[in-house]
Structure formats: C-alpha cells, structure tokens
Design a protein around this motif. Structure first.
Motif, PDB file in Angstrom:
ATOM      1  N   VAL A  49       0.824  -1.223   0.000  1.00 38.06           N
ATOM      2  CA  VAL A  49       0.000   0.000   0.000  1.00 38.06           C
ATOM      3  C   VAL A  49       0.851   1.264   0.000  1.00 38.06           C
ATOM      4  CG1 VAL A  49      -1.816  -1.211   1.234  1.00 38.06           C
ATOM      5  CG2 VAL A  49      -0.151   0.109   2.528  1.00 38.06           C
ATOM      6  N   SER A  50       2.163   1.099  -0.074  1.00 37.96           N
ATOM      7  CA  SER A  50       3.036   2.274  -0.060  1.00 37.96           C
ATOM      8  C   SER A  50       2.721   3.166  -1.261  1.00 37.96           C
ATOM      9  CB  SER A  50       4.500   1.834  -0.099  1.00 37.96           C
ATOM     10  OG  SER A  50       5.340   2.954  -0.262  1.00 37.96           O
ATOM     11  N   PRO A  51       2.556   4.463  -1.034  1.00 32.55           N
ATOM     12  CA  PRO A  51       2.303   5.367  -2.174  1.00 32.55           C
ATOM     13  C   PRO A  51       3.546   5.575  -3.019  1.00 32.55           C
ATOM     14  CG  PRO A  51       2.493   6.626  -0.149  1.00 32.55           C
ATOM     15  CD  PRO A  51       2.544   5.176   0.251  1.00 32.55           C
ATOM     16  N   ASP A  52       4.723   5.251  -2.483  1.00 31.69           N
ATOM     17  CA  ASP A  52       5.962   5.399  -3.235  1.00 31.69           C
ATOM     18  C   ASP A  52       6.288   4.083  -3.938  1.00 31.69           C
ATOM     19  OD1 ASP A  52       6.208   7.964  -2.315  1.00 31.69           O
ATOM     20  OD2 ASP A  52       7.530   7.431  -0.644  1.00 31.69           O
ATOM     21  N   GLY A  53       6.806   4.214  -5.131  1.00 29.32           N
ATOM     22  CA  GLY A  53       7.211   3.033  -5.857  1.00 29.32           C
ATOM     23  C   GLY A  53       8.521   2.473  -5.316  1.00 29.32           C
ATOM     24  N   ILE A  54       8.603   1.129  -5.262  1.00 28.06           N
ATOM     25  CA  ILE A  54       9.803   0.453  -4.791  1.00 28.06           C
ATOM     26  C   ILE A  54      10.203  -0.557  -5.857  1.00 28.06           C
ATOM     27  CG2 ILE A  54      10.798  -1.015  -2.998  1.00 28.06           C
ATOM     28  CD1 ILE A  54       8.753   0.105  -1.068  1.00 28.06           C
ATOM     29  N   ILE A  55      11.428  -0.420  -6.362  1.00 28.03           N
ATOM     30  CA  ILE A  55      11.933  -1.362  -7.351  1.00 28.03           C
ATOM     31  C   ILE A  55      13.321  -1.821  -6.921  1.00 28.03           C
ATOM     32  CG2 ILE A  55      10.620  -0.325  -9.245  1.00 28.03           C
ATOM     33  CD1 ILE A  55      13.258   0.960 -10.195  1.00 28.03           C
ATOM     34  N   VAL A  56      13.701  -3.023  -7.384  1.00 25.81           N
ATOM     35  CA  VAL A  56      15.054  -3.555  -7.222  1.00 25.81           C
ATOM     36  C   VAL A  56      15.554  -3.897  -8.613  1.00 25.81           C
ATOM     37  CG1 VAL A  56      16.474  -5.361  -6.217  1.00 25.81           C
ATOM     38  CG2 VAL A  56      14.515  -4.478  -4.935  1.00 25.81           C
ATOM     39  N   HIS A  57      16.743  -3.334  -8.990  1.00 27.66           N
ATOM     40  CA  HIS A  57      17.267  -3.594 -10.339  1.00 27.66           C
ATOM     41  C   HIS A  57      18.733  -3.941 -10.257  1.00 27.66           C
ATOM     42  CE1 HIS A  57      19.284   0.372 -10.627  1.00 27.66           C
ATOM     43  NE2 HIS A  57      18.250   0.809  -9.904  1.00 27.66           N
ATOM     44  N   ARG A  58      19.158  -4.716 -11.240  1.00 30.48           N
ATOM     45  CA  ARG A  58      20.561  -5.130 -11.362  1.00 30.48           C
ATOM     46  C   ARG A  58      20.877  -5.274 -12.841  1.00 30.48           C
ATOM     47  NH1 ARG A  58      20.646 -10.391  -9.608  1.00 30.48           N
ATOM     48  NH2 ARG A  58      20.804  -9.839  -7.407  1.00 30.48           N
ATOM     49  N   ASP A  59      21.996  -4.705 -13.242  1.00 28.28           N
ATOM     50  CA  ASP A  59      22.438  -4.815 -14.649  1.00 28.28           C
ATOM     51  C   ASP A  59      21.341  -4.373 -15.606  1.00 28.28           C
ATOM     52  OD1 ASP A  59      24.823  -5.828 -13.725  1.00 28.28           O
ATOM     53  OD2 ASP A  59      24.160  -7.925 -13.903  1.00 28.28           O
ATOM     54  N   ASP A  60      20.727  -3.221 -15.285  1.00 27.04           N
ATOM     55  CA  ASP A  60      19.715  -2.618 -16.173  1.00 27.04           C
ATOM     56  C   ASP A  60      18.455  -3.479 -16.299  1.00 27.04           C
ATOM     57  OD1 ASP A  60      18.676  -0.611 -17.760  1.00 27.04           O
ATOM     58  OD2 ASP A  60      19.413  -1.509 -19.622  1.00 27.04           O
ATOM     59  N   ARG A  61      18.185  -4.376 -15.300  1.00 28.63           N
ATOM     60  CA  ARG A  61      16.996  -5.219 -15.318  1.00 28.63           C
ATOM     61  C   ARG A  61      16.246  -5.042 -14.005  1.00 28.63           C
ATOM     62  NH1 ARG A  61      15.577  -6.938 -20.397  1.00 28.63           N
ATOM     63  NH2 ARG A  61      17.484  -7.302 -21.575  1.00 28.63           N
ATOM     64  N   ILE A  62      14.954  -4.852 -14.111  1.00 30.33           N
ATOM     65  CA  ILE A  62      14.111  -4.710 -12.922  1.00 30.33           C
ATOM     66  C   ILE A  62      13.795  -6.111 -12.391  1.00 30.33           C
ATOM     67  CG2 ILE A  62      11.884  -3.917 -12.040  1.00 30.33           C
ATOM     68  CD1 ILE A  62      11.945  -1.703 -14.099  1.00 30.33           C
ATOM     69  N   LEU A  63      14.123  -6.338 -11.125  1.00 32.14           N
ATOM     70  CA  LEU A  63      13.915  -7.649 -10.508  1.00 32.14           C
ATOM     71  C   LEU A  63      12.688  -7.673  -9.606  1.00 32.14           C
ATOM     72  CD1 LEU A  63      17.623  -8.407  -9.491  1.00 32.14           C
ATOM     73  CD2 LEU A  63      16.455  -8.951 -11.635  1.00 32.14           C
ATOM     74  N   PHE A  64      12.285  -6.535  -9.072  1.00 38.01           N
ATOM     75  CA  PHE A  64      11.133  -6.476  -8.158  1.00 38.01           C
ATOM     76  C   PHE A  64      10.479  -5.112  -8.300  1.00 38.01           C
ATOM     77  CE2 PHE A  64       9.392  -4.954  -4.123  1.00 38.01           C
ATOM     78  CZ  PHE A  64       8.450  -5.919  -3.864  1.00 38.01           C
ATOM     79  N   ALA A  65       9.152  -5.087  -8.188  1.00 38.63           N
ATOM     80  CA  ALA A  65       8.410  -3.825  -8.252  1.00 38.63           C
ATOM     81  C   ALA A  65       7.121  -3.990  -7.472  1.00 38.63           C
ATOM     82  CB  ALA A  65       8.119  -3.432  -9.698  1.00 38.63           C
TER      83      ALA A  65
END
Length: 1008
Positions: free
Chosen positions: A523-539
């Motif tokens: 429910v976070s209003p802010d976006g959270i992503i995890v990326h490595r080597d120009d690839r998004i792993l989590f969103a």
C-alpha cells in the motif's frame, strides 16, 4: 540290499496265514497256475468218461440185439458182425470184461479228476481269501504307517503312489504319476546330484534319495525315497519302494545341532572355572575355560579348600555362613569373594556349587562352577556412578524430563518440568500423559501413542501446548523416545520438554510484523523497485502505476533504460551508472529524473537508493516517487506567490508573525486599519504592548505555552486590543508554531480577526439565551416524563401480549397432544402453524424491547479494539459450527472511540448475518477491514454469501423488513435495524453493498 518295511510286513502277513498244503499257491501267480491245471484235468477226465460211456452203450446195444431167443436164434446169421459173434464166445466175454474194466477205470479217473478239481477250486477260493485279507491288512498297515508305497516303470516314471503321501506329507499323489522324480519341483538338489542319481538308476542299483519340496499349503517338507529294482524272468521292470516324510526328523536334527551349539556356547561362556571337591571340601579337579584371562597353577590349588586357596579370614560372618552351608551339604549360588592370583592381582570370583551323592545316598563332595566377576563388579560400580550422574542430570537439567510406562502414565518428572507447569512433582506422578495438555493437542498425542504401540515410530517430535496451574498456556517442544525391549515390545517412554513460549510469542510477533511490512510495501504510495544490470527484478503496485504498466509482472525483467530515451540520457540524469562497483549498504544520492512511461506519457520522478543483497547478489533498491504534480505545483507556487502577497495585503484579517517571545516580525496592512498603528512602528514590539491590561497575562501564558512546544496545533482565543484613539476592539486570535528546517520552533504565526460586532451581538443575545435555556430545561423534563410513561406502556403492552400468546401456544400444545390420534393431517398442520406463529410473535416482542432498550442506553465511549472483538466473535461462531470450513481476514489494530457493549452488538449482528447467509458456500470467507471515504473511517464486514439486490437496500435497516424468506434463513428482521440505531446514536452512518450471488459488504462509521 535292505528290505523295506512294507516288504517285511508282506512276509509277516504271508507267514501268519500259510498252511503246508498251500505252499505253492501263496502268490496270485501260483493261484492262477493251480486253477489252470485243474481246469485241464477236468476237461480230459470228462472226455475219457464220455468216451467210455459211449463205448459201453454201443456194446450193450449190440449185445442186446444178438442175444439168443430160441433155437432159431442160437445160431447167428451168416452175415452178422464178427464182434457180435465173438460175444457169444468165451473170449468175447473176456474182451467185454476188459472193456468194462477199462471203462470203470476211466470213470474212476474222471471222478478223481472232478474231486481234484473241486479241491483245487476250494483251495483257490481259500488262497484268494487269504491273499485278499493279507493285502487288506498290508494296505491298512501302509496307510496307517508313516510310509507310503510307490512304483515306477522302466523309464522311471511313477506308476503307483499310495494315498499315504497325502495324509503324511500333505501332497497329492496324482501329480507324481507319469513323471520321473527329477522333473518334479524340488528345492535342495542341484544338477550334479540329479546326474549321480540317474546314473545309479541306469545301473539298476538300490538307492536312498532325500528331496525337499512344497506341500499343498506351501510348507517346505523333506521326503526320503528308498527303492530297489524289480526283475521278472531276468528282465528289468522298474523300481518299487517306499517314501516317508522326514521333515520332523530333519527339523529335530537341526534343532538338536542348534541346541548343542547353544549348550556349548553357554558352557564356554557361563563360567571361567569348573571344579570338583571331595567330602572334606578340598579341590580334586579344576578346569579353566580356554578364554580365561587369569592364569592359575592348578597343581598348587588341588588339595586345598576354597578358603585356604583364597587366604580368607574364616572368622568373618559371610565365610562362616558359607562353611556352615557346605558342612550341611547345602547347594549354594553366587558366593562372591576376593581371590588373589599368583601375580598379585586381586580378582573377584562368584562360585556356585551343588552337593554330590553316590548311589547309596552318601555325600561324595561338591561340583560346581566359578566366574570371574571383576569386570562385572567394575561395570556395576560404573553403572552406579552413571546412575548418580543421570540422577543429577535428571534433577538439575534446564529442560523438563518425564518418564512414562508402556500405558502412558508418568513414572517420574524432574523439577524443571514441574516448575514449567506450576504443579508439584507428587501431583504429576501416576497421571496419564495427556493430563495438563491443552485439549486441542490431545488428539495428536493419542495418535502418536497408538503409532508407538503399533511399532510404526520410535521417536516423535512436535510443538504442543500445556495448561499451567494458573490457567495460562505454555508452549513447549516435545521429543518422545520409545523404550523397547530386545523383542521390540514397548517398555516405556522418555520425554524431553523445552519451554518455547517466549520463542512462539516472538515468532507470532515477527509474522505479524512481516504481514504489516508486506502490507506497507503493497500500500506504499511510493514506488519500490530492485534492479541489477539494467533489469528490474522487483516492483510494487505503486511502481507499476508510476511507470504506466498494466500489471506488476509486466515490469519484471524490463530494462531500466527503456524509461530513459537516448536523447534524454544526459550525464546528470543517468541512473544506470549509479551503484556500479559499490558494496551493500552504500546509500546513493537523492536524484530527480524525467522518464517516459510505458503508455508514452512523460513523468517527473525523484529517487533515493541503497545497495543491498538480493537473490544471491548485489542489487540496487530504489524508492521512486512521482513528483509530476509537485513540479507542476512548484511552478504554480511561483505564480501564486505574487497572488498570495496580494491576498495577504488585501485581506481584512491581521496576518502576523513573531518570535518565540511574541515580538512582531511581520504584519500585513490590515493591522493599521484595525489598530491605527503603523506597520513600521509596530514591528519589533511585543503583542502584549497593544492588548488590554486584563488580557496581557493570559496572552503571555499562551505565547509561552506555544513557544515551548506545549501545543503543536493551532490555538484560538479572544483578546481585546486598544486602538490609537483609545477604543477597545475584540480580536479572535489563531496562533501556532513556525517550524524551521531542522524541525525546531522558530517563532509564532497566526491571524487576528476583528470580531467586535459579533461580541456586541453575543452580549445582546446572552439574556435571550438564559431565557431559552430555562425553557429547554422545562421541555426536557416534560420529554423525560413522557419517555418514562412510554417505557412503562411498552413493558405493559409486552406483558399483556405475552399472556394471550402463552395461552394460545399452551392450548394449541394441549390440543395437539390430547387429540393426536383424532387429528387429520390438515388440522395438525394448522395447529403447528399456530404454535410457530405465536413463538415467532414472542421473539418479535423480545426483539422490539431489546431494540428500545439499546436505543435508551447511555453512551459510555472508550477506546476499544474492534479487531480483537471480531476475532472473539468469529471464534464463538466457529465453536457453534465446528464442521464449517471458514477463512477469515481480520485487519489487526482497528480501534474506535465508542461504547464497548453497543459496538459488540453491532459487530455480532453483522458477523452473524455474514455467517448465516454464507452457510451454503463450500468455504466461507469473512473479512473485517477499514477504508477511508472523504476523511471518514469506514469499518467493513464482508462475506462471500448469497448477497442481495441493491434495489431493496433501503429496506435493510427498517424493522421487520427481510429480503429472504423465513423458511430459508431464520431471523426476525430486527438485527440490522438495531445496528442502524446504534450507529446513528454514535453519530455515524451505515451502508450496504452487494449483488446477488457475490456476497455482501456492510460499512459503518463512528462519529466523534
């Protein structure tokens, strides 16, 4: 060659029934030969007798015809035969006499032949009877013996197998007929042995063969076949012999060998010395076991007594008792004493002996054995030490230790277990293992107990709950080990119990924290992503909205450069190079980017990031926020500042700012209009300098309170201001702190509104208000009296209505009972409907009274945990219907400031409705959560029940209005009306949302 038992029996039977006249006819072949000879002799005798008789008749006839009748007849005719003529001569008579003698001899021989035939026939009958009797006796003997007869032909195929094989060996004789022995299934003979046996048969030698094969029940049996060849007229005709089942003998021989082996093992392992003594208890023989480690010079021991050899002090009581027992010729067992060996080593010896008596009963000495028990004594001492250590461990172990017998009853408990449950150790002993266990965990313990007894498991581990003496629950990790004997029988249990209550509580708190964290991320209003080597792993979901993706999965494995077109990747705004080569925990600088969303729209985002470990490698955790609106707002703010300055300068209210002491630092032009003082002369002076003397102290305290942080919210008050012309004006002040960038208070700000006209009006209305208050008090008293009368009337009406209802129900019941055998089905149905209607009306009256009572209760607001109340109510409903499969989702920590009792009524009615209308679902789902609508918190109860048509939603909260038939779902229609009344009394509102077959959701708010 040995005779078989059957052949010996045959000889004995023949000898018993033979007489001297029948020596040649004892066998069936002799009987057949005698009968044939008698028949030939009879035929020849009858032929001779017939011939003699025919000749005699012929001669007599001729003589009769030629006898002389007269003188004329005396002379024979010239043409008469010579024989007849000869009869009339003396020589003729001599011939006739000879012929008659010959005929008589023939007749005598015929009669003797007939007599001999009769004798032969009688002899044959007697021989046949004796032979049949002997055969029957022989067959009875064979059938009753443990052997059976068999015969084979020249190809060694069985032609005869007596029935004894079935009774003795439980095998069918038919399966042997027509087959040689080596073609039948056998288990203990290899090809070489069969080859040897067939070579012996080819040489026509007697044989004895042992084979093993399965009987009709599948049991392995051992059979012995003994046979000898048969010859007739020098020609080989096959084999004949006997068979016997020697399974018991072989098993007995095997058991005997095993017994002898066990005996030898026992003898070799049971003692170290064998000894014999004479009548004076002196050793006469001493034999040591080959494995005896102690070397003894036997010659030095012989001739000594036991106590002399041991060098014992015979004055000691145990030696005196032993010597006295020997003198009384008593047997003794395990007499233990120390024995010094020649090498000086001290060994402990255990001696057992029995007295020996000769044939005359005279005492002849002792015979017995001795064992070296030094090692056993050491083991016993070590066992005692081990027992002491075990007892110390058992008593002082930090975990609970319990021993149980095979029936599951406690034999011993240590102090830790008793302290864990708060009971004394004496109170725990003798109880069943399920005692003190939480009722919900007892069934699993019972299943494990049965599995131990069935031999399915030997060790069992689980987490379970105990009930402490004071009633609280103790969580424990239990390890149960079954103690079994050598035969596998269960002898008892040992249980290790570790108190994990604190661990369970911590795990629950951790799981709750994880769920809260997951919900926060979702429910976070802010976006959270995890990326490595120009690839998004989590969103998360917010990142999906920021980047314009349809689903969260659509973002996974998407290149991050996709959102930064090449013409926009200038050096200051390139996020891809950030984080390369950095270690986990390193924080990246805050940055702002201009991105192109997947739907083509442009957006401004700001980002903060940190290097972290993710899925086995370093990655960048980035928190992003869409600031497009803020950027637009900043631009708009710049534009509005001018407008704001104009507004501040043009409003009629005084806008001010001051330091923490109340000294003005900013005033708008309205200050001059209201007070008459110029802005320039007023800046730098405190507010108290312009106030009425009676209000200065109150203003000073207010400014001090706000400046010291005593109040964070805006505070309003009324103050009096003196103008430059000496006029007193009323001002309404609204003041709050000004917070600096570091979060500390830097001053005060607020507004001063001229309310002089309003205060004059208030003073004018004060007297009018006093008069109105008096009227309100009088009207309130009248209304309370009216309510009391109405309450008394409602109770009276309910009581008066109950009496006839009870009468109707009672008389209907009496009619139904007394006229049961005379009522037709229609009348009985009418009576039942009358009774049902009276009961339903009684419930309606009770519900109406309860509704009136609830609406009259005084509200006592307090902070209550609605989530806990919902959890308790759902637990009660689950206990009422334990077979239903229910999934619940209760948002934790939902609280409200309301009346506790009335809120429980509201939640119970809503939950029971959800429980009732979802009863036909395979899995009932009930949720309790909260939403926000227009700055108002709405508490929601949702289910997956049958739902309803929203066209009739306005009737749900009216008394006696139902959307479903009473026959389908029970109820009076008062529950939701009660809920609506209670919510309205709290100043809130209630609404319902549903669709047929899609469940329902009831939302309500609580006023302040």
């Amino acid at each position: 060659m040995h005779e078989t038992p059957a052949q010996r029996a045959d000889c004995r039977v023949g000898e018993r029934h033979t007489d001297p006249d029948m020596d040649a006819h004892q066998s069936p072949a002799g009987q057949r030969a005698a009968s044939s000879t008698a028949n030939r002799l009879l035929r020849r005798s009858l032929a001779l007798a017939a011939l003699a008789l025919a000749m005699l008749l012929v001669l007599a006839s001729q003589w009769w015809q030629s006898r002389p009748v007269g003188s004329a007849e005396a002379a024979p005719a010239p043409d008469s035969p010579s024989v007849l003529v000869a009869l009339n001569t003396p020589s003729g008579w001599i011939g006739i006499a000879l012929l008659v003698a010959l005929t008589a001899a023939l007749l005598v021989m015929a009669f003797r032949a007939i007599r001999a035939y009769r004798f032969a026939v009688n002899f044959a009958h007697r021989a046949t009877a004796v032979t049949e009797f002997n055969q029957r006796r022989l067959m009875d003997f064979v059938e009753l013996s443990s052997d059976w007869l068999w015969e084979t032909d020249t190809d060694h195929r069985f032609t005869l197998m007596s029935e004894g094989i079935r009774s003795m060996a439980n095998m069918a004789g038919d399966e042997f007929i027509g087959a040689p022995l080596w073609e039948l299934p056998c288990e203990n003979i290899d090809a070489g042995r069969w080859t040897d046996h067939r070579q012996r048969l080819a040489r026509h030698e007697p044989f004895t063969l042992l084979v093993s094969r399965r009987d009709l029940s599948g049991t392995l049996r051992h059979l012995e076949f003994v046979g000898k060849p048969l010859f007739r007229h020098g020609r080989f005709e096959g084999y004949r012999g006997i068979g016997r089942d020697i399974t018991q003998r072989i098993d007995a021989e095997r058991e005997l060998r095993d017994s002898e082996l066990r005996f030898r093992t026992l003898v070799e392992g049971s003692f170290d010395w064998f000894w014999e003594q004479d009548t004076r208890f002196r050793y006469t023989r001493l034999v040591t076991n080959p494995r005896n480690c102690a070397t003894i010079d036997v010659d030095k021991v012989l001739g000594k007594t036991r106590w002399e050899w041991a060098g014992a002090d015979t004055s000691k009581p145990h030696w005196q008792a032993h010597i006295r027992a020997c003198e009384q010729h008593q047997a003794f067992t395990d007499f233990v004493y120390p024995q010094a060996l020649p090498n000086g080593e001290m060994r402990w010896v255990s001696v057992s002996g029995r007295p020996i008596f000769d044939d005359a009963g005279r005492f002849a000495g002792y015979r017995g054995v001795a064992r070296d028990t030094t090692q056993e004594r050491s083991i016993q001492q070590a066992l005692a030490d081990s027992e002491t250590r075990y007892r110390n461990t058992f008593e002082h172990a930090p975990v609970g230790i319990v021993t149980l017998d095979a029936d599951g009853r406690r034999q011993s408990v240590n102090a830790a277990f008793a302290q864990m449950l708060g009971h004394s150790r004496a109170d725990m002993l003798g109880h069943d293992f399920s005692t003190f266990t939480h009722p919900d965990d007892q069934a699993e313990d019972r299943r494990a107990f049965e599995a131990f007894h069935n031999g399915e498991i030997d060790v069992f581990q689980r987490e379970k709950r105990y009930i402490h003496k004071d009633g609280h629950t103790v969580w424990a990790h239990v390890t149960v080990t079954g103690l079994r004997g050598r035969g596998g029988q269960l002898k008892g249990f040992i249980t290790i119990v570790s108190d994990i209550t604190a661990q369970v509580i911590a795990q629950r708190e951790r799981r709750a924290a994880e769920r809260r964290y997951q919900r926060l991320v979702d429910v976070s209003p802010d976006g959270i992503i995890v990326h490595r080597d120009d690839r998004i792993l989590f969103a998360n979901a917010a990142a999906r909205r920021i980047f314009g993706a349809t689903t969260t999965e659509a973002l996974l494995d998407t290149p991050l450069s996709r959102f930064f077109p090449s013409h926009m990747l200038d050096a200051p705004r390139r996020p891809l190079a950030l984080g390369q080569g950095l270690s986990a925990g390193h924080t990246l600088p805050h940055a702002q980017f201009h991105v192109q969303r997947l739907d083509g729209a442009m957006a401004e985002i700001e980002s903060s990031a940190v290097i972290t470990a993710f899925d086995g490698g370093p990655a960048t955790l980035r928190v992003i926020r869409d600031i497009s609106d803020r950027v637009r707002a900043e631009h708009a703010l710049e534009e509005s500042r001018t407008r704001y300055q104009e507004v501040v300068e043009s409003v009629n209210e005084i806008i001010f700012q001051s330091d923490l002491e109340g000294v003005f630092t900013f005033l708008n032009p309205a200050w001059t209009v209201i007070s008459g003082h110029s802005v320039e002369s007023s800046l730098g002076r405190p507010l108290m300098a312009f106030l009425h003397p009676d209000d200065r102290s109150r203003a000073r305290k207010l400014i001090s309170r706000i400046g010291q942080g005593g109040a964070r919210d805006e505070i309003g008050t009324e103050l009096r201001l003196r103008t430059t012309v000496g006029e007193v004006r009323w001002l309404e002040a609204h003041t709050r702190q000004m917070i600096g960038a570091d979060g500390s208070a830097i001053g005060l700000m607020g507004s001063l509104d001229d309310i002089t006209a309003r205060k004059v009006a208030e003073f004018t209305l004060k007297n009018v208000n006093k008069e109105l208050e008096a009227r309100v008090r009088a009207r309130t008293a009248e209304l309370e009296a009216s309510n009391r009368e109405l309450e008394a009337f409602s109770y009276s009406v309910s009581h008066d209505l109950r009496a006839p209802l009870r009468a109707i129900e009672g008389f209907s019941s009496i009619l139904e009972e007394d006229l049961a055998d005379r009522l037709d089905p229609t009348t009985r149905n009418y009576l039942q409907r009358i009774r049902s209607a009276t009961l339903r009306m009684a419930r309606l009256i009770d519900d109406l009274i309860e509704l009136a009572r609830l609406t009259r209760l005084t509200l006592r607001r307090e902070n209550i945990d609605l989530s806990q109340t919902v959890s308790e109510l759902l637990t009660e409903l689950q206990h009422e219907s334990p077979t239903r499969v229910v999934e619940t989702d209760i948002a934790p920590g939902l609280t409200a400031h309301a009346d506790r009792a009335l809120m429980r009524v509201v939640l119970e009615n809503l939950l029971r409705n959800a429980w009732k209308f979802s009863a036909d679902r395979e899995v009932t789902r009930i949720a309790f959560f909260a939403t926000r609508e227009n700055d108002e918190v709405m508490f929601c109860v949702a289910d997956n029940g049958i739902g309803f048509d929203m066209a009739y939603a306005d009737k749900l909260f009216l008394p006696f209005n139902r959307l479903h038939l009473t026959s389908e779902y029970a109820g009076s229609g008062i529950g939701l009306a009660t809920v609506a009344r209670i919510v309205q009394r709290h100043g809130g509102r209630i609404k319902a949302e549903s669709a047929p077959g899609e469940g329902a959701r009831f939302s309500f708010s609580i006023g302040h």
